[in-house]
Write a protein that holds these residues in place. Structure first.
Motif, PDB file in Angstrom:
ATOM      1  N   TYR A   1       0.850  -1.180   0.000  1.00 30.44           N
ATOM      2  CA  TYR A   1       0.000   0.000   0.000  1.00 30.44           C
ATOM      3  C   TYR A   1       0.890   1.236   0.000  1.00 30.44           C
ATOM      4  O   TYR A   1       2.004   1.207   0.492  1.00 30.44           O
ATOM      5  CB  TYR A   1      -0.882   0.053   1.251  1.00 30.44           C
TER       6      TYR A   1
ATOM      7  N   THR B   1      -7.925 -10.973   2.846  1.00 27.10           N
ATOM      8  CA  THR B   1      -8.489  -9.814   3.536  1.00 27.10           C
ATOM      9  C   THR B   1      -9.850 -10.118   4.141  1.00 27.10           C
ATOM     10  O   THR B   1     -10.624  -9.224   4.417  1.00 27.10           O
ATOM     11  CB  THR B   1      -8.620  -8.631   2.564  1.00 27.10           C
TER      12      THR B   1
ATOM     13  N   SER C   1     -13.946  -4.968   2.603  1.00 32.08           N
ATOM     14  CA  SER C   1     -13.636  -5.770   1.421  1.00 32.08           C
ATOM     15  C   SER C   1     -14.846  -6.589   0.998  1.00 32.08           C
ATOM     16  O   SER C   1     -15.719  -6.889   1.803  1.00 32.08           O
ATOM     17  CB  SER C   1     -12.441  -6.691   1.685  1.00 32.08           C
TER      18      SER C   1
ATOM     19  N   ALA D   1     -11.586 -11.852  -0.252  1.00 25.91           N
ATOM     20  CA  ALA D   1     -10.326 -12.106   0.440  1.00 25.91           C
ATOM     21  C   ALA D   1      -9.108 -11.505  -0.237  1.00 25.91           C
ATOM     22  O   ALA D   1      -7.985 -11.814   0.152  1.00 25.91           O
ATOM     23  CB  ALA D   1     -10.128 -13.610   0.576  1.00 25.91           C
ATOM     24  N   GLN D   2      -9.295 -10.614  -1.204  1.00 27.88           N
ATOM     25  CA  GLN D   2      -8.125 -10.174  -1.951  1.00 27.88           C
ATOM     26  C   GLN D   2      -7.810  -8.691  -1.863  1.00 27.88           C
ATOM     27  O   GLN D   2      -6.646  -8.312  -1.870  1.00 27.88           O
ATOM     28  CB  GLN D   2      -8.283 -10.589  -3.413  1.00 27.88           C
ATOM     29  N   LYS D   3      -8.811  -7.840  -1.778  1.00 22.66           N
ATOM     30  CA  LYS D   3      -8.549  -6.395  -1.810  1.00 22.66           C
ATOM     31  C   LYS D   3      -9.273  -5.715  -0.671  1.00 22.66           C
ATOM     32  O   LYS D   3     -10.494  -5.811  -0.548  1.00 22.66           O
ATOM     33  CB  LYS D   3      -9.011  -5.793  -3.138  1.00 22.66           C
ATOM     34  N   LEU D   4      -8.500  -5.000   0.140  1.00 26.13           N
ATOM     35  CA  LEU D   4      -9.057  -4.229   1.242  1.00 26.13           C
ATOM     36  C   LEU D   4      -9.030  -2.763   0.843  1.00 26.13           C
ATOM     37  O   LEU D   4      -7.989  -2.260   0.411  1.00 26.13           O
ATOM     38  CB  LEU D   4      -8.223  -4.468   2.500  1.00 26.13           C
TER      39      LEU D   4
ATOM     40  N   PHE E   1      -9.504   1.139   2.030  1.00 22.21           N
ATOM     41  CA  PHE E   1      -9.432   1.945   3.237  1.00 22.21           C
ATOM     42  C   PHE E   1     -10.082   3.311   3.047  1.00 22.21           C
ATOM     43  O   PHE E   1     -10.077   3.880   1.939  1.00 22.21           O
ATOM     44  CB  PHE E   1      -7.970   2.173   3.635  1.00 22.21           C
TER      45      PHE E   1
END
Lengths: 115, 110
Positions: free
Chosen positions: A35, A98, B92, B95-98, B100
């Motif tokens: 990030y 995630t 999300s 399970a791949q992209k969070l 913010f």
């Protein structure tokens, strides 16, 4: 356990230079990600990997390359640094991804300035 | 428009106050909701997480999700100076992209 280790902590580059930001984790996590954090923008995903040999792009991938040859390491390469890449870079890992039962563990960041 | 919007603050309150932090989002596919806390010069650390609408309590912290309104909140009771940090909401689809929020800088004054 050291957790997620990022090196270097600070770096100053000139425009056009290339460099690699290192990230290593000792928790046997399959998922790793990079990030960047900029004022007013929050954390934005650059690239991520769900396992050795597998990588994919995030929200802001341009100007960055990644590879994942081992479970432990996930380096981020800046091909030709630009002032717009001045930022704080965070590497994060988790056991599965995630989802709910798989919290991201973050390193303490690399502060990069491009002049 | 960003997928996740969070008031960046800064927010300053006296010790002992109840703090309310909020995020709105536009993607109805989000199903995992988290709050991270970030101290100065450190990486974010997970504070609370929840799935679907409802409340979750952990000590002085309560996370609330309203999927019908696309709105999540974090409440801090009996706030302490050690709670001074930047609080980031994150969410999300899978399970791949969070994704913010921008983060809210919070200061608790003794």
């Amino acid at each position: 356990n050291a957790g997620v280790t990022q090196t270097p902590k600070f770096q100053v580059l000139k425009t056009g230079q290339s460099m690699t930001l290192q990230c290593a984790q000792d928790m046997n996590h399959e998922y790793m990600s990079w990030y960047r954090q900029d004022p007013g923008m929050g954390l934005r995903l650059i690239h991520y990997s769900v396992g050795a040999g597998i990588t994919d792009q995030g929200e802001v991938p341009n100007g960055y390359n990644v590879s994942r040859s081992t479970t432990e390491d996930f380096p981020l390469r800046l091909l030709s640094a630009a002032p717009s890449q001045t930022s704080v870079y965070f590497c994060a890992s988790s056991f599965l991804g995630t989802g709910l039962d798989s919290p991201l563990h973050f390193g303490n960041g690399t502060r990069l300035t491009v002049t | 428009q960003k997928e996740v919007e969070q008031d960046p603050g800064p927010l300053s309150v006296p010790e002992g106050a109840i703090v309310s932090l909020n995020c709105t989002y536009s993607n109805s596919a989000f199903q995992y909701f988290m709050w991270y806390r970030q101290y100065s010069r450190k990486g974010p650390e997970l504070l609370m997480y929840t799935y679907s609408s409802g409340n979750k309590e952990d000590g002085r912290f309560t996370a609330q999700v309203d999927k019908s309104s696309k709105y999540i909140s974090l409440f801090i009771r009996d706030s302490q100076p050690s709670d001074s940090a930047t609080y980031l909401c994150a969410m999300s689809e899978g399970a791949q992209k969070l994704v913010f929020g921008q983060g809210t800088r919070l200061t608790i004054n003794p």
